[in-house]
Design an enzyme around this catalytic site. Structure first.
Site, PDB file in Angstrom:
ATOM      1  N   SER A 127       0.666  -1.544   0.125  1.00  0.00           N
ATOM      2  CA  SER A 127      -0.038  -0.118   0.040  1.00  0.00           C
ATOM      3  C   SER A 127       0.798   1.114  -0.104  1.00  0.00           C
ATOM      4  O   SER A 127       0.302   2.384   0.047  1.00  0.00           O
ATOM      5  CB  SER A 127      -1.022  -0.040   1.303  1.00  0.00           C
ATOM      6  OG  SER A 127      -0.444  -0.777   2.183  1.00  0.00           O
ATOM      7  N   HIS A 161      -2.353  -2.634  -6.307  1.00  0.00           N
ATOM      8  CA  HIS A 161      -2.743  -2.471  -5.018  1.00  0.00           C
ATOM      9  C   HIS A 161      -4.478  -2.689  -5.180  1.00  0.00           C
ATOM     10  O   HIS A 161      -5.048  -1.662  -5.509  1.00  0.00           O
ATOM     11  CB  HIS A 161      -2.292  -1.067  -4.799  1.00  0.00           C
ATOM     12  CG  HIS A 161      -2.701  -0.513  -3.375  1.00  0.00           C
ATOM     13  ND1 HIS A 161      -3.105   0.829  -3.217  1.00  0.00           N
ATOM     14  CD2 HIS A 161      -2.958  -0.975  -2.135  1.00  0.00           C
ATOM     15  CE1 HIS A 161      -3.187   0.900  -1.963  1.00  0.00           C
ATOM     16  NE2 HIS A 161      -3.281  -0.162  -1.223  1.00  0.00           N
ATOM     17  N   GLU A 173      -5.064  -0.109  -7.956  1.00  0.00           N
ATOM     18  CA  GLU A 173      -4.151   0.876  -8.298  1.00  0.00           C
ATOM     19  C   GLU A 173      -2.954   0.160  -8.931  1.00  0.00           C
ATOM     20  O   GLU A 173      -2.483  -0.822  -8.311  1.00  0.00           O
ATOM     21  CB  GLU A 173      -3.819   1.776  -7.004  1.00  0.00           C
ATOM     22  CG  GLU A 173      -3.092   3.127  -7.366  1.00  0.00           C
ATOM     23  CD  GLU A 173      -3.072   3.793  -5.796  1.00  0.00           C
ATOM     24  OE1 GLU A 173      -2.747   2.944  -4.892  1.00  0.00           O
ATOM     25  OE2 GLU A 173      -2.965   5.167  -5.662  1.00  0.00           O
ATOM     26  N   ASN A 211      -3.058   6.282  -0.896  1.00  0.00           N
ATOM     27  CA  ASN A 211      -2.480   6.491   0.616  1.00  0.00           C
ATOM     28  C   ASN A 211      -1.897   7.968   0.868  1.00  0.00           C
ATOM     29  O   ASN A 211      -1.762   8.134   1.914  1.00  0.00           O
ATOM     30  CB  ASN A 211      -1.757   5.384   1.025  1.00  0.00           C
ATOM     31  CG  ASN A 211      -2.847   4.052   1.365  1.00  0.00           C
ATOM     32  OD1 ASN A 211      -3.910   4.423   1.835  1.00  0.00           O
ATOM     33  ND2 ASN A 211      -2.258   2.774   1.094  1.00  0.00           N
TER      34      ASN A 211
HETATM   35  N1  3HC Z   1     -15.648  -8.810   2.647  1.00  0.00           N
HETATM   36  C1  3HC Z   1     -16.524  -9.119   1.613  1.00  0.00           C
HETATM   37  N2  3HC Z   1     -17.584  -8.295   1.660  1.00  0.00           N
HETATM   38  C2  3HC Z   1     -17.930  -7.432   2.537  1.00  0.00           C
HETATM   39  C3  3HC Z   1     -17.041  -7.192   3.571  1.00  0.00           C
HETATM   40  C4  3HC Z   1     -15.941  -7.835   3.715  1.00  0.00           C
HETATM   41  N3  3HC Z   1     -14.973  -7.728   4.673  1.00  0.00           N
HETATM   42  N4  3HC Z   1     -17.619  -6.328   4.417  1.00  0.00           N
HETATM   43  C5  3HC Z   1     -18.938  -5.912   3.896  1.00  0.00           C
HETATM   44  N5  3HC Z   1     -19.054  -6.902   2.820  1.00  0.00           N
HETATM   45  C6  3HC Z   1     -20.171  -6.542   1.667  1.00  0.00           C
HETATM   46  C7  3HC Z   1     -21.500  -7.224   2.554  1.00  0.00           C
HETATM   47  O1  3HC Z   1     -21.411  -8.555   2.393  1.00  0.00           O
HETATM   48  C8  3HC Z   1     -22.331  -6.351   1.528  1.00  0.00           C
HETATM   49  O2  3HC Z   1     -22.679  -7.182   0.571  1.00  0.00           O
HETATM   50  P1  3HC Z   1     -23.993  -7.187  -0.293  1.00  0.00           P
HETATM   51  O3  3HC Z   1     -24.359  -6.031  -0.846  1.00  0.00           O
HETATM   52  O4  3HC Z   1     -23.830  -8.044  -1.309  1.00  0.00           O
HETATM   53  O5  3HC Z   1     -25.000  -7.578   0.676  1.00  0.00           O
HETATM   54  C9  3HC Z   1     -21.792  -5.095   1.248  1.00  0.00           C
HETATM   55  O6  3HC Z   1     -20.522  -5.355   1.322  1.00  0.00           O
HETATM   56  C10 3HC Z   1     -22.487  -3.949   2.302  1.00  0.00           C
HETATM   57  O7  3HC Z   1     -21.976  -4.418   3.608  1.00  0.00           O
HETATM   58  P2  3HC Z   1     -22.826  -3.955   5.018  1.00  0.00           P
HETATM   59  O8  3HC Z   1     -24.206  -3.914   4.315  1.00  0.00           O
HETATM   60  O9  3HC Z   1     -22.504  -4.997   5.885  1.00  0.00           O
HETATM   61  O10 3HC Z   1     -22.308  -2.625   5.194  1.00  0.00           O
HETATM   62  P3  3HC Z   1     -22.063  -1.448   4.679  1.00  0.00           P
HETATM   63  O11 3HC Z   1     -22.986  -0.963   3.868  1.00  0.00           O
HETATM   64  O12 3HC Z   1     -21.658  -0.520   5.938  1.00  0.00           O
HETATM   65  O13 3HC Z   1     -20.890  -1.461   3.947  1.00  0.00           O
HETATM   66  C11 3HC Z   1     -18.381  -1.332   3.695  1.00  0.00           C
HETATM   67  C12 3HC Z   1     -19.368  -1.918   4.326  1.00  0.00           C
HETATM   68  C13 3HC Z   1     -18.466  -1.761   1.983  1.00  0.00           C
HETATM   69  C14 3HC Z   1     -16.875  -1.632   4.471  1.00  0.00           C
HETATM   70  C15 3HC Z   1     -18.324   0.267   3.525  1.00  0.00           C
HETATM   71  O14 3HC Z   1     -18.644   0.627   5.122  1.00  0.00           O
HETATM   72  C16 3HC Z   1     -17.245   0.951   3.115  1.00  0.00           C
HETATM   73  O15 3HC Z   1     -17.250   0.905   1.772  1.00  0.00           O
HETATM   74  N6  3HC Z   1     -16.355   1.609   3.675  1.00  0.00           N
HETATM   75  C17 3HC Z   1     -15.300   2.127   3.593  1.00  0.00           C
HETATM   76  C18 3HC Z   1     -14.244   1.229   2.975  1.00  0.00           C
HETATM   77  C19 3HC Z   1     -12.965   1.802   1.999  1.00  0.00           C
HETATM   78  O16 3HC Z   1     -12.692   2.754   2.364  1.00  0.00           O
HETATM   79  N7  3HC Z   1     -12.056   0.863   1.980  1.00  0.00           N
HETATM   80  C20 3HC Z   1     -10.775   1.240   1.486  1.00  0.00           C
HETATM   81  C21 3HC Z   1      -9.915   1.120   2.598  1.00  0.00           C
HETATM   82  S1  3HC Z   1      -8.321   1.555   2.139  1.00  0.00           S
HETATM   83  C22 3HC Z   1      -7.272   0.516   1.506  1.00  0.00           C
HETATM   84  O17 3HC Z   1      -7.836  -0.543   1.500  1.00  0.00           O
HETATM   85  C23 3HC Z   1      -5.997   0.772   1.065  1.00  0.00           C
HETATM   86  C24 3HC Z   1      -5.015   0.173   1.984  1.00  0.00           C
HETATM   87  O18 3HC Z   1      -3.739   0.292   1.277  1.00  0.00           O
HETATM   88  C25 3HC Z   1      -4.902   0.726   3.147  1.00  0.00           C
END
Ligand code: 3HC
Length: 306
Positions: A127, A161, A173, A211
């Site tokens: 990342s 990424h 990415e 990031n």
């Molecule tokens: N794995 C797989 N699927 C998942 C999951 C997981 N860990 N967590 C949630 N989901 C799926 C659910 O199953 C659901 O699928 P569906 O629509 O088919 O039922 C869908 O995501 C929505 O989940 P929920 O209804 O339980 O919950 P939310 O609507 O609150 O969504 C979230 C959860 C998708 C995690 C949302 O809160 C979100 O988009 N958060 C921001 C995530 C983000 O910014 N990620 C990037 C992080 S930075 C990164 O990764 C880079 C690294 O380098 C640091």
């Protein structure tokens, strides 16, 4: 004509939340055979269970058929604990998704370059760490940098990424090391597209685009908490309701893992020398305490054990 990735078998190193997600989208969407490896057999077993649950949920929601789910499951094979990388000799591409630690990644890439064919693409899900440094580790010590062997070895290293949760987030990415060949970039891009992802390209700078923007945001939110500007809930609610973010920055930091956030922030700080990237002292203390967020059960929030 769009490039084809030519990947039939993919090795995934690391079965944490990222590695598992990469294995999942590769088997389900890109429909490639996956060899999954992790040093911890318990991590693999819990990962496979989680993958089964996700597939069942997608079938229940009518997103995929039972046959798609079964085929995806069958495509994922676990690599034996003892064989490790040696059991990946016939894969066309490896994606490394271990912890965010330069020397760990360099050791892994050194081993991969020695064990696997020079035609195997070596991708890292890092990342923030320099792909150029990782690629340099694949060149045998003492080899002339301009030799064909040195060039070929490093030219197949690329950054791929993914974002967490990988099955949900639509982006990959793509990062080119100084040494990466155009062919490697084209194939990696085509593979990410086959996984159902949109690809953006970033230069090999600390944190890349994603990031370099996200981590200072999370770090700044922790500094707000540290200074007493607002409460935890008010910081997160401000961003959720005021800016329509799905999660507030504190919640997101804990979803990623505060240890990962700190490691990336330190890479930004040391890699640029710019004081604006100084990690918050509270972030450092949280990591010292082992309060890493969701994965350790406690951070700024508490998470009931599953
Ligand atoms: N794995 C797989 N699927 C998942 C999951 C997981 N860990 N967590 C949630 N989901 C799926 C659910 O199953 C659901 O699928 P569906 O629509 O088919 O039922 C869908 O995501 C929505 O989940 P929920 O209804 O339980 O919950 P939310 O609507 O609150 O969504 C979230 C959860 C998708 C995690 C949302 O809160 C979100 O988009 N958060 C921001 C995530 C983000 O910014 N990620 C990037 C992080 S930075 C990164 O990764 C880079 C690294 O380098 C640091």
């Amino acid at each position: 004509m769009a490039a084809t990735h030519g990947i039939r078998t993919l090795g995934v190193l690391g079965a944490g939340q990222m590695g598992l997600g990469i294995a999942y989208v590769s088997a389900l969407h890109a429909r490639v055979a996956v060899r999954l490896y992790d040093r911890s057999p318990a991590q693999i077993q819990s990962g496979l269970k989680f993958m089964d649950k996700l597939l069942e949920k997608d079938v229940a929601k009518g997103k995929i058929s039972q046959t798609d789910a079964q085929e995806a499951k069958d495509r994922v094979q676990v690599v034996s604990e003892h064989a490790g990388v040696k059991d990946m000799r016939d894969v066309d591409m490896v994606v490394e998704a271990v912890s965010e630690n330069l020397s760990l990644k360099q050791n892994i890439f050194r081993e991969l370059s020695q064990e696997l064919s020079p035609n195997t693409i070596l991708a890292s899900n890092t990342s923030s760490i320099s792909l150029t440094k990782i690629a340099a580790a694949t060149v045998l010590e003492g080899l002339h940098a301009a030799s064909e062997e040195a060039r070929k070895s490093a030219a197949r290293v690329v950054g791929l990424h993914f974002f967490n949760p990988v099955p949900v987030m639509k982006l990959v990415e793509l990062i080119s090391a100084l040494q990466t060949s155009q062919e490697t970039l084209d194939r990696a891009r085509a593979f990410a597209a086959a996984c159902g992802k949109t690809v953006t390209v970033s230069k090999d700078v600390p944190g890349f685009v994603s990031n370099a923007l996200l981590m200072p945001f999370i770090n700044e939110a922790i500094m707000c908490l540290e200074k007493g500007t607002a409460t935890r809930d008010d910081i997160d609610t401000t961003l959720k309701l005021g800016m329509n973010h799905p999660m507030g920055p504190l919640q997101l930091g804990e979803f990623i893992g505060l240890d990962t956030c700190l490691a990336i922030q330190q890479t930004l700080y040391t890699g640029t020398g710019d004081s604006k990237y100084r990690p918050s002292i509270l972030l450092e203390r949280m990591v010292d305490a082992g309060w890493l967020g969701k994965k350790s059960g406690r951070g700024f929030y508490e998470y009931p054990s599953r």
